[in-house]
Design a protein around this motif. Structure first.
Motif, short mmCIF file in Angstrom:
data_model
loop_
_atom_site.label_atom_id
_atom_site.label_comp_id
_atom_site.label_asym_id
_atom_site.label_seq_id
_atom_site.Cartn_x
_atom_site.Cartn_y
_atom_site.Cartn_z
N LYS A 14 49.19 42.64 39.81
CA LYS A 14 49.72 43.23 41.04
C LYS A 14 49.36 44.70 41.22
CE LYS A 14 53.70 40.13 41.44
NZ LYS A 14 55.18 40.02 41.53
N MET A 15 48.73 45.32 40.22
CA MET A 15 48.38 46.73 40.34
C MET A 15 47.11 46.97 41.15
SD MET A 15 47.59 45.22 37.32
CE MET A 15 48.92 45.70 36.21
N ASP A 16 46.55 45.90 41.69
CA ASP A 16 45.35 46.01 42.52
C ASP A 16 45.31 44.80 43.45
OD1 ASP A 16 42.89 46.77 43.55
OD2 ASP A 16 41.79 46.56 41.67
N ALA A 17 44.37 44.81 44.39
CA ALA A 17 44.13 43.59 45.16
C ALA A 17 43.76 42.47 44.17
CB ALA A 17 43.01 43.82 46.16
N HIS A 18 44.23 41.27 44.44
CA HIS A 18 43.99 40.16 43.51
C HIS A 18 43.95 38.85 44.28
CE1 HIS A 18 48.36 40.54 43.93
NE2 HIS A 18 48.38 39.22 43.82
N PHE A 19 43.42 37.84 43.64
CA PHE A 19 43.37 36.51 44.23
C PHE A 19 44.61 35.73 43.83
CE2 PHE A 19 39.02 38.00 43.75
CZ PHE A 19 38.49 37.75 45.00
N GLN A 20 45.05 34.86 44.74
CA GLN A 20 46.24 34.04 44.48
C GLN A 20 45.98 32.59 44.84
OE1 GLN A 20 50.13 34.95 45.93
NE2 GLN A 20 50.13 37.06 45.16
N ILE A 62 50.04 43.40 47.31
CA ILE A 62 51.50 43.37 47.35
C ILE A 62 52.07 44.32 46.30
CG2 ILE A 62 51.61 41.00 48.24
CD1 ILE A 62 52.27 40.05 45.43
N ASP A 63 53.35 44.62 46.43
CA ASP A 63 54.07 45.43 45.45
C ASP A 63 53.48 46.83 45.28
OD1 ASP A 63 55.73 43.32 45.21
OD2 ASP A 63 55.29 42.87 43.11
N GLN A 64 52.91 47.39 46.32
CA GLN A 64 52.53 48.80 46.40
C GLN A 64 51.62 49.27 45.26
OE1 GLN A 64 56.26 51.08 47.04
NE2 GLN A 64 57.16 49.09 47.48
N PRO A 65 50.43 48.70 45.12
CA PRO A 65 49.50 49.21 44.10
C PRO A 65 49.10 50.65 44.42
CG PRO A 65 48.36 47.74 45.61
CD PRO A 65 49.83 47.62 45.93
N LYS A 66 48.70 51.40 43.41
CA LYS A 66 48.38 52.82 43.59
C LYS A 66 47.22 53.03 44.56
CE LYS A 66 50.11 54.38 39.10
NZ LYS A 66 49.77 55.02 37.80
N ASN A 67 46.31 52.06 44.63
CA ASN A 67 45.15 52.21 45.51
C ASN A 67 45.35 51.53 46.86
OD1 ASN A 67 45.09 49.63 44.40
ND2 ASN A 67 42.85 49.54 44.28
N GLN A 68 46.59 51.31 47.26
CA GLN A 68 46.89 50.60 48.51
C GLN A 68 46.22 51.28 49.72
OE1 GLN A 68 50.93 49.20 49.22
NE2 GLN A 68 50.88 50.02 51.29
N GLN A 69 46.34 52.58 49.83
CA GLN A 69 45.76 53.28 50.98
C GLN A 69 44.24 53.22 50.93
OE1 GLN A 69 46.68 57.51 51.38
NE2 GLN A 69 46.73 57.29 53.60
N ILE A 70 43.67 53.34 49.74
CA ILE A 70 42.21 53.25 49.59
C ILE A 70 41.71 51.89 50.02
CG2 ILE A 70 40.31 53.26 47.92
CD1 ILE A 70 41.91 55.33 46.30
N ILE A 71 42.43 50.83 49.61
CA ILE A 71 42.06 49.47 50.01
C ILE A 71 42.07 49.36 51.52
CG2 ILE A 71 42.78 47.05 49.98
CD1 ILE A 71 43.90 47.57 47.16
N ARG A 75 37.01 46.72 48.31
CA ARG A 75 38.37 47.26 48.34
C ARG A 75 38.44 48.72 47.90
NH1 ARG A 75 37.58 45.30 43.44
NH2 ARG A 75 38.85 45.96 41.66
N ASN A 76 37.50 49.19 47.07
CA ASN A 76 37.49 50.58 46.65
C ASN A 76 36.30 51.34 47.23
OD1 ASN A 76 39.87 50.64 45.11
ND2 ASN A 76 38.83 49.63 43.42
N GLY A 77 35.72 50.79 48.30
CA GLY A 77 34.66 51.49 49.01
C GLY A 77 33.32 51.46 48.32
#
Length: 204
Positions: free
Chosen positions: A80-86, A101-110, A193-195
């Motif tokens: 959950k600390m990054d974009a992930h597949f489900q 989900i759950d507000q990863p640190k790179n949410q705005q960058i994504i 997701r990280n440019g």
């Protein structure tokens, strides 16, 4: 065998212990099968190890889960600390997502990276949808991808899940290649997701 219509009836079991017992016996082996196949696909493309994390719902003490899922990502400790597949299932449908989900640190960058890549959304299949809240079953059309991303960028507690749902009345005809095709279609977004920095690391 993948999911069947009988799997959806598990979510009508009233008690936590009984529902979880059926989830472990009936649903989690399907997650493992799909996850193993998805990891092969992701690792071949991404050239780094991926791991399957099957939700155990251990924090629940009274209420049974309304849905269950597994996350796939390159971090062995969690996803959950990054974009992930489900891959997951609730009472109405099976969902195959790329999730933030759950507000990863790179949410705005994504969010910014995806907003800068409209062509990636144009290339997605027309039957893909967006879920702006993993606790609700409602989805919104793919055409609203940008407005949803603006919210992800500016609202800390917002979420973004994109992919495809397979309704229970069609699940008996759903095949593993169809599910893997969703992950394959979402891979360009995952890389983006990280440019630029992320894309350059893959190309090397």
């Amino acid at each position: 065998m993948l999911f069947t219509k009988e799997h959806f009836t598990i979510f009508s079991i009233d008690t936590l212990d009984e529902r979880m017992a059926q989830i472990r016996v009936e649903i989690q082996p399907v997650f493992q099968q799909i996850g193993d196949a998805a990891i092969l696909l992701l690792e071949e493309f991404y050239q780094t190890p991926f791991y399957l994390h099957i939700a155990q719902h251990r924090r629940r003490t009274v209420y049974p889960p309304a849905e269950t899922w597994a996350g796939i990502g390159p971090n062995k400790r969690g996803y959950k600390m990054d974009a992930h597949f489900q891959i997951g299932i609730n009472a109405d449908y099976v969902f195959v997502w790329l999730s933030v989900i759950d507000q990863p640190k790179n949410q705005q960058i994504i969010a910014e990276s995806w907003l800068n890549a409209p062509d990636l959304f144009s290339a997605l299949p027309a039957d893909f949808v967006i879920s702006p809240d993993h606790t609700r079953y409602e989805t919104i059309p793919l055409t609203e991808w940008a407005a949803s991303l603006q919210r992800l960028k500016t609202v800390k507690k917002s979420e973004y899940q994109i992919g495809k749902i397979f309704p229970k009345d069609q699940i008996d005809q759903t095949t593993l290649p169809e599910i893997l095709a969703v992950y394959e279609a979402l891979l360009p977004l995952y890389v983006q997701r990280n440019g630029i920095k992320e894309m350059e690391s893959i190309e090397r």
